[in-house]
Design an enzyme around this catalytic site. Structure first.
Site, PDB file in Angstrom:
ATOM      1  N   MET B   1       0.848  -1.192   0.000  1.00  0.00           N
ATOM      2  CA  MET B   1       0.000   0.000   0.000  1.00  0.00           C
ATOM      3  C   MET B   1       0.871   1.223   0.000  1.00  0.00           C
ATOM      4  O   MET B   1       1.966   1.181   0.534  1.00  0.00           O
ATOM      5  CB  MET B   1      -0.881   0.001   1.233  1.00  0.00           C
ATOM      6  CG  MET B   1      -1.882  -1.088   1.147  1.00  0.00           C
ATOM      7  SD  MET B   1      -2.889  -0.903  -0.311  1.00  0.00           S
ATOM      8  CE  MET B   1      -3.411  -2.563  -0.546  1.00  0.00           C
ATOM      9  N   CYS B   2       0.427   2.270  -0.631  1.00  0.00           N
ATOM     10  CA  CYS B   2       1.432   3.249  -1.018  1.00  0.00           C
ATOM     11  C   CYS B   2       0.862   4.581  -1.446  1.00  0.00           C
ATOM     12  O   CYS B   2      -0.338   4.787  -1.443  1.00  0.00           O
ATOM     13  CB  CYS B   2       2.184   2.686  -2.217  1.00  0.00           C
ATOM     14  SG  CYS B   2       2.634   0.974  -2.034  1.00  0.00           S
ATOM     15  N   GLY B   3       1.806   5.422  -1.863  1.00  0.00           N
ATOM     16  CA  GLY B   3       1.441   6.676  -2.498  1.00  0.00           C
ATOM     17  C   GLY B   3       2.189   6.800  -3.811  1.00  0.00           C
ATOM     18  O   GLY B   3       3.325   6.360  -3.939  1.00  0.00           O
ATOM     19  N   ARG B  32       1.264   7.540   4.043  1.00  0.00           N
ATOM     20  CA  ARG B  32       0.723   6.314   3.472  1.00  0.00           C
ATOM     21  C   ARG B  32       1.828   5.451   2.878  1.00  0.00           C
ATOM     22  O   ARG B  32       1.559   4.353   2.383  1.00  0.00           O
ATOM     23  CB  ARG B  32      -0.357   6.623   2.434  1.00  0.00           C
ATOM     24  CG  ARG B  32       0.110   7.385   1.237  1.00  0.00           C
ATOM     25  CD  ARG B  32      -1.094   7.793   0.374  1.00  0.00           C
ATOM     26  NE  ARG B  32      -1.833   6.615  -0.006  1.00  0.00           N
ATOM     27  CZ  ARG B  32      -3.150   6.507   0.106  1.00  0.00           C
ATOM     28  NH1 ARG B  32      -3.872   7.507   0.578  1.00  0.00           N
ATOM     29  NH2 ARG B  32      -3.757   5.400  -0.255  1.00  0.00           N
TER      30      ARG B  32
END
Lengths: 235, 299, 441
Positions: B1-3, B32
């Site tokens: 999960m990320c940006g 994030r």
């Protein structure tokens, strides 16, 4: 956004979101701080969440996720766009988005009215529980997914899988519907529905400007209310 | 999960400030993606040359390496070290020879990316620090993409960070979580592709590389992934002349885009775009699910 | 002429009586079997671990005079008002709807006497439970039935439910016969219909967006209350790390033995990992992040007695949670009601058709006549007794291991009786120096 001399101004360029929300939560019933203006939101999350007061809050710009989440009694106007979950689980009051809304707008809202001047993305009104949503533009796919109660009025188009697994919410769409979801069917527009539609449009400030007869009504076929093996592929 | 962040410059001023904007956008997505970060900047190409971005252990002497490499090649070798990475510039005709030489001279180094303009950097650590380490704020270029990582099912290592190179001047960043990547990995291995991690994004990157090798266009390869990949994903692919965006059909992972006459920008959240010049007047919208978007300087 | 001897009838282990009956049932009805409780088949569990009591190298504590503490603080990471519990055993989330109002009240009464917390469920918060439960954890589930900010604010903690051990990846389920007028009203559904529930949250997916959701919940409640994140045991190492990164104060991991009100039997028995296998990976994730004891870990799923409590804590948990066991303490599956269980086609101890709402004990029902059979005061007392016994049992074991507080128990106090349990719990096989599986990376 017009400057208002009597408004309390919170500039998020200096104050924090925590400061804003605490100030709004600290409002007593006798407070005369009934009008608030929030400057420089710059996409910040959780603006004006959990408010329980009859106040007006204007947000001067784009907000992030969960703007006006769980709103009670307040009027929140966003002069811009909102991120995911705007007015999620709203209880009462009014949230007015002048721009567009991202996904899950009005998710699980139990009361109050959410008005979106622009478009809403996917899953608008997901799991709606009694609130009213009026979108002057279009809504994305899976809107009104599992919507239990309340109304969703769309002046533009609706994306695929509208009203999938819907319970008793009322859906009115004026434009084209890309596709209906499981157990969602078109239903006749009787006089009482026109009256309901007229009332919701009035809440959105559109009374008299829009022909209620141009809408089509969608709702539950109620085939999934009790499991039957013949409907297994709807699950 | 990320940006994910991305910026495509339409005018010279934005090109000069590209790195500064990307650094700020990356930092805004730290919450994030706190574990690691990476970015690819499409910096001005050198006529007739190719850039190899290398990564080595801390303190590695890339200048000495370049000097040694000059002895093995016919043409010039320029080097620009930045922290644990360095960009080697060699004649395009010597790209293969350079790679072969490096493999024997310095097997401890990893070639992170190759391209005429693409420079690719990634490291473990908070995104703001990663950007500082590589002096992203000083970089210029026509476009760039960046990524902040919150590792889901694989380890927090440099190899696990994004972007992943998928070919010449091409790389991929991903927000989401794939669910059938193990099977795809086995199939791609069988076809001869190698993997450095257990990361699902690496599988997506190799998948795209394989499709492009088969002769598909990037657009077709991305559309193929809608059928072949299972899971939740927003992909941003950097290409030599622009970038591409794809969201899976369910589209639970958010994505926001903004365009003015000066730039096209991408961010996982609007917050990433909030400081771009003229953002107040920008057209802001969200990409539709299951639709490939491409921006190209040649268009 | 002598008859040829026949071989005796032989039942198949693969196609046993239960499997055969289930195939017939499926053929007759065309619908999967739905039931309550958790995985019923035999699984590696706490029974496969034993403690190494004091001997010559270690010395025990005397009972009574030499203190063995049992208190625990939950939510110390971010909350302004963390929760202080007298015992490290909490009551897990169970909905009003799946349980009667009287049962919820009984749970609140018993927990309050014992100095611990109860948890709401997939139907929202009832006044009975808030009034009678001294410490109440309020669940935020995918369905958001009954969700409202006033209940968020009057809760003592908030638990974001990603999933539960009985059905990781599944949503809630309540069939029409239990969707009474009151339940329907709280859940905004027509009375008497089957409730379909979502398996994902409506307004976030993934730990990066969960972080923003938790931030919103904290903002609504002015950062006062601890936020728990509950997940069914599946990939506990990664899930724990991600819950921490998303901002949780407390991580709750529920193993496959964890019960539910109703779901498909095939889901219960085949999805999710045993509680025993979930604990060490979760603890390791916390340790690697430097968050051990700073973010608390609650383990649930088949906790039955003080030995289970002590073992879970020895493996690294800060507390445990009980669901099924609490219902049994209240009077669920009581042999005194055997005649009625027989009429329902079952027997005391096996009754799990809770979704039908015909519980003779008056616990998993909405039928007013049946529900009236449960006296909340008496049942609350029974729960308090049971919690007291579990606590005393755990203290007895801990003292025998020389510990002045239950949290001083450690994995090295345990050995395993089977190879599977040794591997899953990460402890040595009894009588050996061997921890199976700890050679491979």
């Amino acid at each position: 956004m017009k400057q208002r001399a009597f408004a309390r101004v919170i500039d998020l360029g200096q104050a924090s979101v925590r400061d804003l929300n605490q100030a709004l939560h600290d409002l007593g019933p006798d407070s005369n701080a009934t009008h608030w203006q929030v400057l420089n939101p710059r996409g910040r999350h959780a603006l004006a969440v959990g408010v329980d007061a009859e106040v007006t809050i204007e947000i001067a710009g784009h907000a992030g996720y969960y703007c006006a989440g769980m709103n009670k009694r307040a009027t929140v106007v966003v002069h811009g766009n909102v991120g995911v979950g705007a007015a999620e689980n709203m209880m009462s009051g009014l949230v007015h988005v002048r721009g567009d809304a991202s996904q899950a707008a009005g998710a699980t809202a139990r009361g109050g009215t959410l008005v979106i001047d622009g478009n809403a993305a996917a899953r608008c009104g997901i799991s709606l529980k009694g609130g009213d949503i009026v979108v002057k533009g279009s809504v994305g796919h899976m809107s009104a997914f599992m919507a239990q109660a309340g109304t969703l009025v769309v002046l533009g188009d609706a994306g695929d899988s509208l009203g999938d697994s819907i319970y008793e919410a009322h859906l009115y769409v004026r434009g084209t519907v890309a596709g209906l979801g499981a157990d969602c069917i078109e239903k006749p527009l009787a006089d009482r529905h026109r009256a309901e539609l007229h009332a919701k449009l009035q809440l959105a400030g559109l009374a008299g400007q829009v022909d209620v007869g141009a809408f089509r009504r969608y709702g539950s076929a109620r085939q999934l209310y009790h499991f039957h093996v013949d409907h297994a592929d709807a699950y | 999960m990320c940006g994910i962040v991305g910026l495509f410059a339409k005018d010279a001023a934005i090109q000069m400030e590209l790195g500064a904007h990307l650094a700020r956008m990356l930092a805004s997505m730290s919450d994030r993606g706190p574990d690691s970060a990476g970015f690819a900047v499409y910096a001005p190409p050198v006529e007739g040359a190719v850039k190899l971005t290398l990564r080595g252990p801390a303190g590695y002497d890339f200048v000495a390496l370049a000097a040694a490499l000059r002895g093995r090649l016919w043409g010039t070798v320029a080097v620009q070290p930045r922290g644990t990475h360095a960009v080697l510039v060699v004649a395009a005709t010597e790209a293969v020879a350079a790679r072969d030489a490096l493999a024997t001279m310095a097997p401890e180094l990893v070639v992170v990316g190759i391209g005429c303009s693409m420079e690719l950097y990634k490291e473990v650590g908070p995104p703001a620090e990663v950007a500082r380490q590589f002096q992203l704020a000083d970089m210029q270029g026509s476009h760039g993409i960046g990524h902040t990582r919150m590792a889901t099912e694989s380890a927090v290592t440099t190899d696990g960070a994004h972007p992943y190179s998928t070919g010449l001047d091409q790389c991929l960043v991903h927000n989401g979580s794939l669910s059938n990547h193990n099977t795809l990995r086995r199939e791609l291995r069988r076809l001869g592709y190698g993997f450095d991690t257990e990361n699902d994004t690496e599988v997506a990157a190799v998948y795209l590389t394989a499709k492009l090798h088969e002769g598909l266009s990037l657009d077709a390869a991305l559309r193929g992934s809608l059928d072949d990949l299972d899971g939740f994903y927003t992909f941003v692919v950097g290409t030599e002349t622009g970038f591409a965006v794809l969201r899976d059909p369910i589209a639970c992972k958010p994505a926001v885009m903004a365009e003015t006459d000066r730039f096209v920008a991408f961010g996982t959240e609007y917050r990433a775009l909030a400081d771009l010049p003229g953002i107040e007047q920008a057209r802001v919208w969200e990409p539709e699910p299951a639709t490939v978007y491409q921006w190209d300087r040649r268009a | 002429m002598d008859e040829t001897p026949r071989t005796p009838p032989r039942l198949s282990a693969t196609f046993d009586a239960h499997v055969l009956a289930e195939i017939r049932r499926a053929a007759a009805t065309g619908i999967y079997d739905i039931r309550g409780a958790g995985a019923k088949r035999k699984l590696p569990h706490f029974d496969d671990l034993v403690f190494l009591g004091a001997s010559i190298s270690r010395y025990p504590l005397e009972g009574y005079r030499e203190r063995c503490g049992t208190d625990v603080m939950l939510g110390t990471r971010f909350a302004k008002q963390p929760i202080a519990l007298k015992i490290p055993i909490t009551i897990a989330g169970m909905s009003f709807g799946s349980l009667s109002a009287q049962a919820k009240e009984a749970l609140g009464r018993g927990a309050s006497i014992a100095g611990t917390s109860t948890t709401t469920g997939d139907g929202g918060m009832t006044n009975e439970e808030r009034t009678h439960s001294q410490t109440l954890v309020y669940q935020v589930l995918p369905s958001r039935y009954g969700m409202n900010p006033d209940d968020l604010r009057r809760a003592d903690a908030i638990e974001v439910v990603v999933g539960q051990g009985a059905k990781p990846g599944g949503g809630g389920m309540l069939l029409g016969q239990k969707v009474s007028e009151r339940v329907a009203g709280m859940r905004n559904l027509p009375a008497g219909i089957d409730q379909r529930s979502a398996s994902r949250h409506p307004d976030w997916t993934g730990p990066d967006d969960l972080q923003i959701k938790i931030e919103e919940l904290r903002e609504i409640t002015d950062w006062q209350k601890p936020v728990y994140v509950k997940v069914g045991a599946s990939r506990p190492y990664y899930d724990t790390a991600l819950a921490v990164k998303a901002g949780a104060d407390v991580v709750v991991i529920d193993g496959m033995q964890g019960g539910t009100a109703a779901t498909q039997d095939v889901f219960l028995e085949n999805v999710g990992i045993p509680t025993l296998a979930a604990i060490r990976p979760a603890v390791r994730a916390l340790q690697e992040l430097g968050m051990y004891r700073k973010v608390q870990l609650i383990i649930s799923g088949g906790v039955r007695n003080g030995a289970d409590v002590a073992k879970a804590l020895a493996l690294g948990a800060d507390a445990v949670s009980i669901g099924t066991a609490a219902l049994v303490a209240l009077g669920d599956n009581d042999p005194a009601l055997e005649a009625e269980y027989q009429r329902l086609g079952t027997t005391a101890g096996a009754y799990d058709d809770w979704h039908e709402g015909r519980d003779p004990a008056g616990i998993t029902t909405q039928d007013p006549a049946l529900a009236a059979r449960l006296d909340p005061v008496l049942a609350g007392r029974r729960l308090a007794n049971y919690l007291a016994v579990m606590t005393l049992e755990a203290q007895t074991i801990a003292r025998a291991c020389g510990k002045s507080h239950l949290h001083k128990l450690e994995p090295e106090d345990l050995v395993a009786l089977t190879i599977e349990a040794a591997a899953m719990a990460g402890v040595k096989l009894a009588g050996t120096e061997w921890i199976p599986g700890q050679g491979a990376s």
